[in-house]
Design a protein around this motif. Structure first.
Motif, short mmCIF file in Angstrom:
data_model
loop_
_atom_site.label_atom_id
_atom_site.label_comp_id
_atom_site.label_asym_id
_atom_site.label_seq_id
_atom_site.Cartn_x
_atom_site.Cartn_y
_atom_site.Cartn_z
N PHE A 176 0.83 -1.21 0.00
CA PHE A 176 0.00 0.00 0.00
C PHE A 176 0.87 1.25 0.00
O PHE A 176 0.59 2.22 -0.74
N ALA A 177 1.91 1.26 0.81
CA ALA A 177 2.79 2.43 0.88
C ALA A 177 3.49 2.66 -0.46
O ALA A 177 3.59 3.80 -0.93
N ALA A 178 3.95 1.58 -1.08
CA ALA A 178 4.66 1.72 -2.36
C ALA A 178 3.74 2.26 -3.45
O ALA A 178 4.18 2.96 -4.36
N ALA A 179 2.43 1.95 -3.35
CA ALA A 179 1.46 2.42 -4.34
C ALA A 179 0.84 3.76 -3.95
O ALA A 179 -0.01 4.28 -4.69
N GLY A 180 1.23 4.30 -2.81
CA GLY A 180 0.68 5.57 -2.35
C GLY A 180 -0.76 5.48 -1.91
O GLY A 180 -1.52 6.44 -2.04
N LEU A 181 -1.14 4.32 -1.39
CA LEU A 181 -2.53 4.08 -0.98
C LEU A 181 -2.66 4.08 0.54
O LEU A 181 -1.73 3.69 1.26
N ALA A 195 -7.91 -2.70 -7.70
CA ALA A 195 -7.50 -2.47 -9.08
C ALA A 195 -6.08 -1.91 -9.17
O ALA A 195 -5.28 -2.33 -10.01
N ALA A 196 -5.75 -0.96 -8.29
CA ALA A 196 -4.45 -0.30 -8.35
C ALA A 196 -3.30 -1.25 -8.04
O ALA A 196 -2.19 -1.07 -8.57
N LEU A 197 -3.54 -2.24 -7.21
CA LEU A 197 -2.48 -3.17 -6.81
C LEU A 197 -2.35 -4.36 -7.74
O LEU A 197 -1.53 -5.25 -7.51
N THR A 198 -3.16 -4.40 -8.79
CA THR A 198 -3.15 -5.53 -9.71
C THR A 198 -2.27 -5.27 -10.93
O THR A 198 -2.39 -4.24 -11.60
N ASP A 199 -1.38 -6.21 -11.19
CA ASP A 199 -0.57 -6.26 -12.40
C ASP A 199 -0.53 -7.72 -12.82
O ASP A 199 0.41 -8.44 -12.47
N ALA A 200 -1.56 -8.16 -13.54
CA ALA A 200 -1.70 -9.58 -13.84
C ALA A 200 -0.49 -10.11 -14.60
O ALA A 200 -0.05 -11.25 -14.36
N ALA A 201 0.05 -9.31 -15.50
CA ALA A 201 1.21 -9.76 -16.27
C ALA A 201 2.42 -10.02 -15.36
O ALA A 201 3.24 -10.89 -15.63
N GLY A 202 2.49 -9.25 -14.29
CA GLY A 202 3.57 -9.43 -13.32
C GLY A 202 3.20 -10.35 -12.18
O GLY A 202 3.92 -10.43 -11.18
N ASN A 203 2.04 -11.03 -12.29
CA ASN A 203 1.54 -11.96 -11.27
C ASN A 203 1.34 -11.28 -9.92
O ASN A 203 1.62 -11.84 -8.86
N LYS A 204 0.82 -10.05 -9.99
CA LYS A 204 0.51 -9.29 -8.78
C LYS A 204 -0.98 -8.95 -8.79
O LYS A 204 -1.50 -8.52 -9.82
N PHE A 205 -1.63 -9.15 -7.64
CA PHE A 205 -3.08 -8.98 -7.59
C PHE A 205 -3.47 -8.19 -6.35
O PHE A 205 -2.83 -8.28 -5.30
N GLY A 206 -4.56 -7.43 -6.48
CA GLY A 206 -5.01 -6.60 -5.38
C GLY A 206 -5.76 -7.36 -4.31
O GLY A 206 -5.83 -6.91 -3.16
N PHE A 207 -6.30 -8.52 -4.66
CA PHE A 207 -7.16 -9.25 -3.72
C PHE A 207 -7.11 -10.74 -4.03
O PHE A 207 -6.79 -11.14 -5.15
#
Length: 450
Positions: A176-181, A195-207
């Motif tokens: 959250f801190a890295a994303a400014g949330l 949505a903001a924490l999701t980068d599916a191509a990088g295998n990162k997800f918000g939830f």
């Protein structure tokens, strides 16, 4: 002695798939002296051997062994045989033993399946034993009420409560801190963060959500928390399929594959928590029971937990009545005096505090509620504060329905997966579930007339 039962016994629906081989296997591994549900036992000498089934074996084994060691030190003439049952298997194990014999003397029992066991006449009423012993006046009133309601037999107690959980929104403070949330305090902020924490191509997800075993209770919790509907029933009809709940379900399931891993479709509790704890997911909705797993994975500086947001910005917070965990005594037991000593000891303030500190849950014994570890465990403290907030509304799930667990698990989980896959609408899902619940409520009312 326990008070006589005042209500007609409801006919229990037989558990599916119970076979003789399973019953014999369970009998052999547990306790050969105890019969099936309703079998007569006895007080016994208060000495000798008792068998205890842990209903979350493997996860809570270590702390129970500490409690058992302390008990056997205090009561050297009582030997406790520990049997750990995985939480996913516990109801089936109990149903098998009730049908075929082999019940323990004492077992961990949750209110989610308490009514089913009461309906099968398997559990000993404990109200008089509580009133006559050291637990009188020492149990959290809300948990006592929850146990009484779940048992479906008026004010009688069929388990001694030991802990309660509450739905918690776990989040990675570093992500959250890295994303400014900021931690989400509204539902709009929750969905934006997912949505903001999701980068599916990088295998990162918000939830990450639970699509496999146990998915329905979690979905209902997210629905009522968003809709703000404060009652599970409107007369004799459930509010599950109220349009506000349907809309909330659409938002929740809409996260799948957009802001969650695809594997969530089949994830149960263990795999959902592992998905979060592997480090690529920003948020998880689960109860306090996974607190120590998250701390072990990240440390206290990278993870935190907060109550689910209010249904309206700055307004009422709606939470559901998470199951109360506890200890039950089985009617078939032949050494109830020793079994009660164990229950009373395990529910005492020191042991109750020890267990709940290990689990990260809310203690049932009021004497444990002020211990230092609760102040140090921020998510647990926040959960307790939200429960005490006069603005908080609690939706009481009908755990008293003997069919509740079957309906909300085996009967409905496949439909929830269809919703996630887009093969069933949220409205059709909610209507189907509501129909089953309304029928179960009518059946219960018919068989429990005064």
């Amino acid at each position: 002695m326990p008070r006589p039962q005042q209500h007609r016994q409801r006919r229990a629906r037989p558990a599916a798939g119970i076979v003789l081989a399973a019953a014999l296997a369970l009998t052999a591994t547990a306790c050969g002296d105890s019969g099936g549900g309703g079998a007569s036992g006895g007080e016994g000498s208060g000495k000798g051997k008792i068998v205890f089934w842990d209903n979350n074996g493997g996860v809570r084994t270590d702390v129970w062994k500490q409690i058992i060691a302390a008990f056997e030190k205090k009561y050297p003439d009582i030997d406790v045989e520990y049997v750990g049952i995985p939480i996913a298997d516990v109801q089936k194990k109990y149903d098998t033993a009730i049908a075929g014999g082999g019940l323990p003397d004492v077992g961990g029992v949750g209110t989610a399946y308490l009514a089913n066991m009461v309906a099968q006449n398997a559990l000993e009423p404990l109200g008089d034993r509580i009133d006559a012993g050291g637990l009188k006046g020492r149990l959290v009133t809300g948990m006592v009420s929850g146990v009484q309601a779940a048992g479906g037999r008026g004010k009688e107690m069929y388990e001694v409560p030991t802990s309660a959980n509450q739905g918690t929104l776990w989040y990675r403070t570093d992500l959250f801190a890295a994303a400014g949330l900021q931690p989400p305090t509204t539902w709009a902020e929750f969905y934006r963060a997912a949505a903001a924490l999701t980068d599916a191509a990088g295998n990162k997800f918000g939830f990450t959500l639970r699509g496999g075993k146990g998915s329905i209770a979690q979905a209902l919790e997210m629905m009522y928390a968003q809709s703000g509907i404060e009652n599970f029933w409107n007369g004799d009809r459930t509010t599950v399929n109220d349009p506000k709940n349907v809309a909330a379900l659409e938002k929740y399931t809409g996260l799948y594959k957009k802001a969650t891993p695809e594997a969530d479709l089949n994830n149960d509790f263990v795999n959902m928590v592992a998905e979060f704890d592997h480090g690529s997911v920003g948020m998880l909705q689960h109860n306090l029971g996974s607190y120590n797993d998250h701390i072990k994975a990240f440390g206290k500086d990278k993870v935190d937990g907060i109550p689910l947001p209010p249904s309206q910005d700055g307004g009422v917070r709606t939470i559901v009545s998470n199951p109360v965990d506890g200890l039950g005594m089985f009617k078939a037991g032949k050494n109830k005096a020793a079994a009660w000593k164990f229950i009373e000891f395990a529910a005492s303030a020191p042991m109750n505090s020890l267990w709940n500190e290990s689990a990260g849950a809310i203690p049932a014994n009021t004497g444990a509620g002020q211990d230092k570890w609760i102040s140090d465990a921020k998510p647990t403290k926040a959960a307790m504060e939200s429960l005490n907030d006069p603005r908080t509304k609690i939706v009481q799930f009908p755990y008293y329905l003997p069919d509740w667990n079957t309906i909300t698990k085996a009967d409905t989980e496949p439909d929830f997966q269809k919703v996630l896959l887009g093969r069933m609408t949220a409205k059709d899902f909610a209507d189907e579930l509501a129909g089953k619940l309304n029928a179960a409520q009518a059946d219960f009312a018919e068989h429990n007339k005064p």
